[in-house]
Design a protein around this motif. Structure first.
Motif, PDB file in Angstrom:
ATOM      1  N   PRO A 313      36.320  16.576 121.822  1.00 33.07           N
ATOM      2  CA  PRO A 313      37.367  16.077 122.724  1.00 33.07           C
ATOM      3  C   PRO A 313      37.213  14.575 122.996  1.00 33.07           C
ATOM      4  CG  PRO A 313      36.442  18.101 123.579  1.00 33.07           C
ATOM      5  CD  PRO A 313      35.642  17.748 122.372  1.00 33.07           C
ATOM      6  N   LEU A 314      38.356  13.916 123.235  1.00 31.98           N
ATOM      7  CA  LEU A 314      38.374  12.459 123.315  1.00 31.98           C
ATOM      8  C   LEU A 314      37.416  11.909 124.365  1.00 31.98           C
ATOM      9  CD1 LEU A 314      39.692   9.870 122.185  1.00 31.98           C
ATOM     10  CD2 LEU A 314      41.288   9.989 124.082  1.00 31.98           C
ATOM     11  N   MET A 315      37.261  12.597 125.504  1.00 31.49           N
ATOM     12  CA  MET A 315      36.366  12.045 126.528  1.00 31.49           C
ATOM     13  C   MET A 315      34.936  11.970 126.003  1.00 31.49           C
ATOM     14  SD  MET A 315      35.246  13.218 130.326  1.00 31.49           S
ATOM     15  CE  MET A 315      36.805  13.203 131.181  1.00 31.49           C
ATOM     16  N   GLY A 316      34.544  13.006 125.258  1.00 34.12           N
ATOM     17  CA  GLY A 316      33.211  12.984 124.650  1.00 34.12           C
ATOM     18  C   GLY A 316      33.074  11.796 123.709  1.00 34.12           C
ATOM     19  N   LEU A 317      34.110  11.572 122.890  1.00 34.09           N
ATOM     20  CA  LEU A 317      34.074  10.436 121.971  1.00 34.09           C
ATOM     21  C   LEU A 317      34.029   9.130 122.753  1.00 34.09           C
ATOM     22  CD1 LEU A 317      36.722  11.490 119.300  1.00 34.09           C
ATOM     23  CD2 LEU A 317      34.288  12.023 119.402  1.00 34.09           C
ATOM     24  N   ALA A 318      34.755   9.093 123.871  1.00 37.10           N
ATOM     25  CA  ALA A 318      34.853   7.857 124.657  1.00 37.10           C
ATOM     26  C   ALA A 318      33.488   7.414 125.163  1.00 37.10           C
ATOM     27  CB  ALA A 318      35.806   8.062 125.832  1.00 37.10           C
TER      28      ALA A 318
ATOM     29  N   LEU B  87      37.778  -4.808 124.522  1.00 38.24           N
ATOM     30  CA  LEU B  87      37.992  -4.017 123.319  1.00 38.24           C
ATOM     31  C   LEU B  87      37.807  -2.518 123.591  1.00 38.24           C
ATOM     32  CD1 LEU B  87      38.583  -4.026 120.303  1.00 38.24           C
ATOM     33  CD2 LEU B  87      36.125  -4.120 119.915  1.00 38.24           C
ATOM     34  N   THR B  88      36.778  -2.195 124.378  1.00 41.86           N
ATOM     35  CA  THR B  88      36.525  -0.779 124.679  1.00 41.86           C
ATOM     36  C   THR B  88      37.720  -0.154 125.375  1.00 41.86           C
ATOM     37  OG1 THR B  88      34.233  -1.416 125.011  1.00 41.86           O
ATOM     38  CG2 THR B  88      34.845   0.783 125.713  1.00 41.86           C
ATOM     39  N   VAL B  89      38.238  -0.862 126.370  1.00 43.03           N
ATOM     40  CA  VAL B  89      39.368  -0.316 127.125  1.00 43.03           C
ATOM     41  C   VAL B  89      40.595  -0.196 126.226  1.00 43.03           C
ATOM     42  CG1 VAL B  89      40.926  -0.760 129.049  1.00 43.03           C
ATOM     43  CG2 VAL B  89      38.469  -1.151 129.316  1.00 43.03           C
ATOM     44  N   TYR B  90      40.853  -1.241 125.430  1.00 42.17           N
ATOM     45  CA  TYR B  90      41.995  -1.219 124.510  1.00 42.17           C
ATOM     46  C   TYR B  90      41.860  -0.042 123.543  1.00 42.17           C
ATOM     47  CZ  TYR B  90      44.916  -2.941 120.578  1.00 42.17           C
ATOM     48  OH  TYR B  90      45.819  -3.071 119.558  1.00 42.17           O
ATOM     49  N   GLY B  91      40.680   0.119 122.958  1.00 44.85           N
ATOM     50  CA  GLY B  91      40.465   1.188 121.982  1.00 44.85           C
ATOM     51  C   GLY B  91      40.676   2.574 122.582  1.00 44.85           C
ATOM     52  N   LEU B  92      40.165   2.762 123.797  1.00 43.83           N
ATOM     53  CA  LEU B  92      40.316   4.079 124.416  1.00 43.83           C
ATOM     54  C   LEU B  92      41.767   4.329 124.794  1.00 43.83           C
ATOM     55  CD1 LEU B  92      37.103   4.549 126.523  1.00 43.83           C
ATOM     56  CD2 LEU B  92      37.718   5.460 124.301  1.00 43.83           C
TER      57      LEU B  92
ATOM     58  N   PRO C  99      34.511   6.637 131.165  1.00 41.04           N
ATOM     59  CA  PRO C  99      35.591   7.521 130.718  1.00 41.04           C
ATOM     60  C   PRO C  99      35.771   8.775 131.579  1.00 41.04           C
ATOM     61  CG  PRO C  99      34.387   6.722 128.810  1.00 41.04           C
ATOM     62  CD  PRO C  99      33.644   6.253 130.019  1.00 41.04           C
ATOM     63  N   VAL C 100      34.763   9.220 132.310  1.00 41.75           N
ATOM     64  CA  VAL C 100      34.977  10.425 133.128  1.00 41.75           C
ATOM     65  C   VAL C 100      36.080  10.181 134.150  1.00 41.75           C
ATOM     66  CG1 VAL C 100      32.595  11.266 132.930  1.00 41.75           C
ATOM     67  CG2 VAL C 100      33.245   9.931 134.912  1.00 41.75           C
ATOM     68  N   ALA C 101      36.318   8.906 134.486  1.00 39.69           N
ATOM     69  CA  ALA C 101      37.323   8.628 135.507  1.00 39.69           C
ATOM     70  C   ALA C 101      38.723   8.471 134.916  1.00 39.69           C
ATOM     71  CB  ALA C 101      36.935   7.366 136.282  1.00 39.69           C
TER      72      ALA C 101
END
Lengths: 827, 220, 110
Positions: A313-318, B87-92, C99-101
């Protein structure tokens, strides 16, 4: 005593046997470091030839040079050899050769272990080489994903060569890591506190700690896959409760740290060379140490970025995408600190510096594309394409090969005591640099045009032909450059003129030894007061040769050195090393017999080989120690120190601590695998759990705890000068009960070939059982030592070592028994 | 950016990531050009700084503190962290946008890989399967449920979207979409044995009419 | 050894919390926890956020402890380096777990 007489006396004590016989019996770090490096570069040559074959095949469309099967062996072996048989051993060799000299001591902590590690590497590497020559080499890609490499889809022996050969080689990595960690922490010149350590030692320390925690998951994965292949236990088979993703997790848990395990030593070389080439000091020493530590840890939080396309899932990848960009920060800190160092000083363009510039250009590009593929959606497009191949070569060639070439040219005068006179190296650098970028820069583009990695050929309509041809031609230019380096080094080693000491005017201690260094490194050990001791005292070499340092009076046939307190560098205790012996090569050969028995499915031989290893290990440790108290020793310069065997935290104790850290990571990975299968794998819960038994749980835990407790009583009564026999026998008895408990448990587990649950549980129990057996062996050993008078109130080191292992046994017994019984109780 | 592309070396190609034919591939292609521009700028900066270190200069009392402030804190920490955070924020953000989401016009199909074949099935036409050819409607989001019968494979149509693995025992869902009717080449993109190179498939995107015909089974 | 441990502790705690939260997320998605909610608030999201805040608090506590005399390192160099890795731990926990948020927990087909 004159300096010359001292030199002769020390040489008589420390020298290896003359001629080729010396290779098999030497335990000297300079000999073994050189052997590691020569063997590693031999494998670099083999891996390079494979790369040439790959490029020859891909040069033109529809090439029929080799078929898909041979091509698969080529790319698998190219990756495997470069990673496991070249990069890691090169680090080991360089660190083994240099560190004692840089740290101002005479050898590493465990000389026989250095030799054992080398022979494991040589024998394990030979196994893979034989497979390659016979055309039965591994062919599943260097990361060996099951089910493709499982028993159903790869029934041949090819995969077994990989799993067994690489595990064999990894023994040497673990040995070297334990050895280097203990050596850097304890075996330094007096006065060398942590902040005065040469920066290379910090990097080597961090790398060694990473090997200890990074390699065990891969060893576990290899063991599980080999067991699946040999006995049909379905760890990675989805229809029987296994999951092929478990392999990917275990592999990349190792695989990503591996990249930094390769890069960090190279960064250590760069941090050493740049200040010398720029006639200044390193900018931000503390920052660089903190960056290296940060890099090491962050690199353990990146493994899933190799698995962005597996449907997590994307959150894990994030999480992993963010961690992968963050890891670029400490890398950036180091790169800018190096450039800042160049600004601070007046850089000179010697040959090592050229390779450092090659590093900067190449590695920065590799880092930038690395940040790109850390961005999840971009990786979805580029994963498994030539773009990734290009990226990883920029990182590994830029971040390892260029720095190592810089390092070779930097330390070559030390290795050989000679001076370069041809200008071959400069030309070679030009060819390598141009060839490398010609090969790989365009490969990014062809990857974006859709060329997958690992295809054996392609159609002309794809339009990839021109790029691939440029790539292939350039790769041959690079190969010519590397061959010229080889020739240059050979000329240098055998025919160049003698050179003076310290040609670069460096400040670290390795240059204060002779060039080439004698077997004992230093006639007496310096007292270090600065980070660049040679700069602080240019007369140091002469004073050391005259015996003005520590341990300046050689005693008959004693290879002596001393250790220091970790933080402050105060002298701690004195060490007497074992002399030349063939025990390591014999033990490595018998270890090899064990691996061969599994490879060739000669299972009758397995227990015999294991018994052989155990017997040799007992001989190994029995030879140490003494039957009388030697008391405090005079180490010179007013230092009165105890012998290692008369301390509580002896070298063996420190070695055990770090070996157990690696072992604990292995066990932790096993528990992770169990939990992972339980929650993620299809086909769970299994048809039947193990029937829980409170009695079994209670008896097992009580036994293991009693053994640990009894060991403490043994130490305490030994302290009071009483023979600790009662407590030792009690500990032995308790361990036997633990053995019986696990044997009982193993007999009750459901058939392991039916479901991954039972298979994993069996491995868990077998792991605990093996440790209980090992501890019982250690206890019998200690009992025999007590009876033979090898212990006293002072000579208690062995008791303390065994106590560590009984404690560890207690922890794993409790955890594995809970893991075995809890699921059944909860169900 | 298309101009730069054709000037350089040519972007078009049946498998080209930078010749997108659908929204997902286009978003990622834009991401690539942005990152390439940023990376080129950073590389240029580093090389200039590196080259400038070799200029002739006086060495005064090398001030360690000032050096740390500029090189380590300024460039190493502040500069890299700001670029990387952006970049991290853009990518996500991009990744989030590409996730499959429920919607009225979403078409569901499934892809089943084995050595060395792709078999496709269609929710809109139960019981019908096609080998080696995936039919989809153009201009509508399609969710492909991907799995494998034997080893790990990967489903990849470079001009439409990124790839997603086919893993035995798991079903992964990938959102693809083609702007226009036409044929798009698909590949298996995880090494899966000697037949790997030829393990390919075609995606046929139909206009509304042809898609209706396919769904009703009239197209044969 | 204490000096080395002090140096390694904050990033080690980061690694542990990072792995634990990744594990929690994986387990939650596998067991379909996002479907459980209480008054419009997903309990799964709440659990993830709480774990994240706990991890941040731990890093802050470690940084404070490093300033206390009892836990200070023996030398100025080791004290400085330990503080540096302490900050690494804090930044890492904020950066890698944010990312959890903001991200959908498991996706529409999780």
């Amino acid at each position: 005593m004159t300096a010359l007489r001292r030199h002769r006396k020390l040489t008589a004590i420390w020298a290896s046997e003359p001629g080729w016989k010396g290779w098999t019996s030497s335990v000297n770090h300079s000999d073994l470091g050189r052997m590691f490096l020569v063997t590693a570069f031999f494998f670099f040559l083999v891996g390079g030839i494979l790369a040439m074959l790959i490029r020859a095949q891909l040069a033109t469309p529809h090439s029929a040079f080799v078929d898909a099967g041979a091509f698969a062996q080529f790319f698998t072996m190219h990756g495997t050899i470069m990673m496991f048989l070249f990069a890691i051993p090169t680090f080991e060799g360089l660190a083994i050769y240099l560190l004692p000299k840089m740290l101002g001591t005479r050898d590493l902590a465990f000389p026989r272990l250095t030799a054992y590690g080398y022979w494991c590497y040589a024998f394990g590497g030979s196994m893979l080489l034989i497979a390659l020559v016979l055309g039965i080499a591994p062919d599943g890609g260097w990361f060996m994903y099951p089910p493709l490499t499982g028993p159903l889809h790869s029934p041949g022996i090819n995969t077994d060569f990989w799993l067994i050969g690489i595990t064999f080689v990894e023994i040497s990595a673990i040995c070297a890591a334990v050895e280097l960690t203990v050596s850097i922490l304890k075996y330094r010149a007096p006065g060398m506190s942590l902040d005065k350590m040469p920066i290379f030692a910090w990097y080597a320390l961090v790398t060694a700690l990473m090997i200890l925690t990074g390699f065990p998951p891969l060893i576990l994965g290899s063991v599980l896959l080999e067991v699946e292949r040999a006995f049909g236990w379905p760890f990675f088979q989805a229809d029987l409760g296994g999951d092929s993703l478990l392999w990917q997790h275990l592999f990349w848990l190792f695989g990503h740290p591996e990249v930094y395990i390769i890069f960090l030593p190279a960064a250590g070389v760069i941090s050493t060379i740049i200040p010398v080439m720029a006639r200044t000091t390193l900018l931000g020493y503390g920052w660089i140490v903190a960056s290296a530590v940060a890099l090491a840890f962050l690199s353990f939080g990146l493994w899933v970025h190799h698995m962005f396309t597996t449907g997590i899932p994307l959150m894990g990848l994030a999480f992993f995408s963010a961690a992968s960009t963050l890891v670029a920060v400490p890398t950036g800190v180091q790169v800018f600190a190096w450039i800042g160092t160049l600004w601070k000083g007046r850089p000179e363009l010697h040959l090592p510096m050229l390779h450092i510039l090659g590093f900067f250009f190449t590695f920065v590009i590799g880092g930038l594309t690395g940040v790109m593929v850390a961005v999840v959606p971009f990786d979805w497009q580029t994963h498994d394409t030539a773009f990734i191949t290009a990226h990883l070569h920029y990182v590994l060639f830029g971040g390892f090969v260029f720095p190592i070439l810089a390092g070779i040219y930097y330390w070559l005068p030390l290795f050989t005591g000679r001076k370069r006179f041809f200008r071959l190296g400069e030309m070679a650098f030009g060819l390598i640099f141009v060839g490398f970028h010609g090969t790989f820069l365009a490969m990014h583009w062809v990857g974006l045009m859709g060329q997958r990695r690992r295809i054996e050929t392609y159609d002309a309509e794809t339009g990839w032909g021109v790029i691939n041809l440029i790539s292939s031609i350039s790769s041959f230019v690079m190969a010519i450059g590397l061959a010229m380096v080889l020739v240059d080094v050979l000329i240098h080693a055998f025919v160049a003129v003698r050179g003076g000491r310290n040609p670069w005017k460096a400040g670290t201690l390795e240059w204060a030894s002779m060039s080439p260094p004698p077997a004992y490194n230093f006639a007496s050990l310096p007292h270090v007061v600065s980070r660049d001791p040679f700069h602080a005292d240019p007369g140091l070499p002469n004073r050391l040769a005259k015996g003005e340092g520590y341990l300046g009076g050689p005693k008959a046939n004693r290879r002596e050195t001393l250790t220091v307190d970790i933080a402050t560098g105060r002298p701690d205790f004195m060490v007497i090393y074992p002399g030349n012996t063939r025990l390591p090569i014999v033990m490595a050969a018998v270890t090899g017999l064990f691996f061969l028995s599994i490879l060739l499915k000669l299972f009758w031989l397995t227990p015999l080989a294991l018994a052989g290893v155990a017997a040799l290990a007992l001989v190994w440790v029995w030879r140490l120690g003494a039957q009388v108290d030697a008391g405090p020793q005079d180490a010179g310069r007013g230092a009165i120190l105890p012998l290692a065997g008369e301390t509580t935290k002896s070298p063996g104790w420190w070695g055990s601590v770090f070996l157990l850290a690696a072992n604990g990571t292995f066990f932790g990975s096993l528990l992770f695998g169990y939990a992972f299968l339980w929650t993620v794998a299809p086909g769970w819960p299994p048809a039947e759990w193990l029937t829980p038994s409170l009695a079994e749980l209670g008896i097992g835990i009580a036994a293991a705890l009693s053994a640990a407790l009894a060991m403490r009583f043994a130490i305490r009564s030994n302290c009071r000068s009483a023979r600790p026999m009662t407590a030792l026998v009690a500990a032995f008895g308790a361990t036997v009960i633990a053995i019986l408990t696990f044997a009982m448990l193993l007999s009750r587990v459901p058939p392991p070939d039916g479901h991954a649950y039972a298979a994993t549980l069996c491995v868990l129990c077998a792991y605990a059982l093996a440790h209980a057996l090992l501890v019982s062996l250690m206890l019998s050993f200690v009992i025999a030592r007590v009876l033979r008078g090898y212990t006293s109130a002072a000579r208690a080191a062995e008791l303390h070592i065994v106590s560590l292992w009984t404690d560890y046994l207690a922890v794993i017994t409790i955890l594995s028994l809970l893991a075995a019984h809890l699921p059944g109780m909860l169900a | 950016m298309g101009v730069t592309c054709s000037l350089l070396i040519g972007c078009s190609g049946a498998l080209s990531v930078v010749d997108p034919a659908g929204p997902a591939a286009r978003t990622i292609s834009t991401l690539w050009w942005v990152m390439l521009a940023g990376a080129a700028a950073i590389l240029g900066m580093v090389l200039v700084l590196l080259g400038a270190a070799f200029r002739a200069k006086e060495i005064g009392d090398a001030d360690e503190t000032a050096g740390i402030k500029v090189w380590i804190v300024g460039l190493g920490l502040v500069f890299s962290m700001s670029v990387l955070a952006a970049l991290t924020v853009y990518g996500l953000h991009v990744g989030h946008r590409l996730m499959p989401r429920a919607g009225a016009d979403v078409v569901a199909v499934s892809a089943e890989a084995r050595q060395w074949n792709w078999r496709f099935a269609y929710d809109n036409r139960p019981g019908h399967t096609t080998d080696g050819v995936l039919h989809i409607p153009a201009g509508r989001p399609v969710d492909v449920a991907i799995t494998s019968l034997d080893v790990v494979h990967s489903f990849w149509v470079p001009r439409l979207a990124g790839k997603l693995d086919a893993i035995p025992g798991h079903v992964n869902t990938l959102r693809i979409e083609a702007d226009m009717p036409g044929s798009y080449q698909g590949l298996s993109a995880e090494y899966n044995g000697p037949g790997y190179r030829m393990h390919v498939f075609t995606v046929k995107a139909h206009d509304a009419e042809a898609w209706d015909a396919f769904v009703s089974g009239a197209e044969q | 050894m204490r000096d080395i441990l002090r140096l390694l502790l904050p990033p080690l705690v980061w690694l542990a919390s990072f792995s634990a939260i990744y594990g929690l997320h994986g387990v939650g998605c596998a067991l379909r926890w996002p479907e459980i909610s209480h008054q419009e608030v997903s309990l799964f999201r709440f659990a993830l956020l709480s774990a994240w805040f706990a991890a941040i608090l731990m890093q802050v506590a470690l940084l404070f402890a490093l300033h206390r005399d009892r836990f200070k390192a023996g030398s100025a160099f080791m004290q400085w380096t330990s503080l540096a890795t302490g900050w690494v731990g804090l930044v890492a926990v904020l950066w890698t777990l944010y990312p959890v948020a903001v991200i959908t927990a498991c996706g529409a087909y999780g």
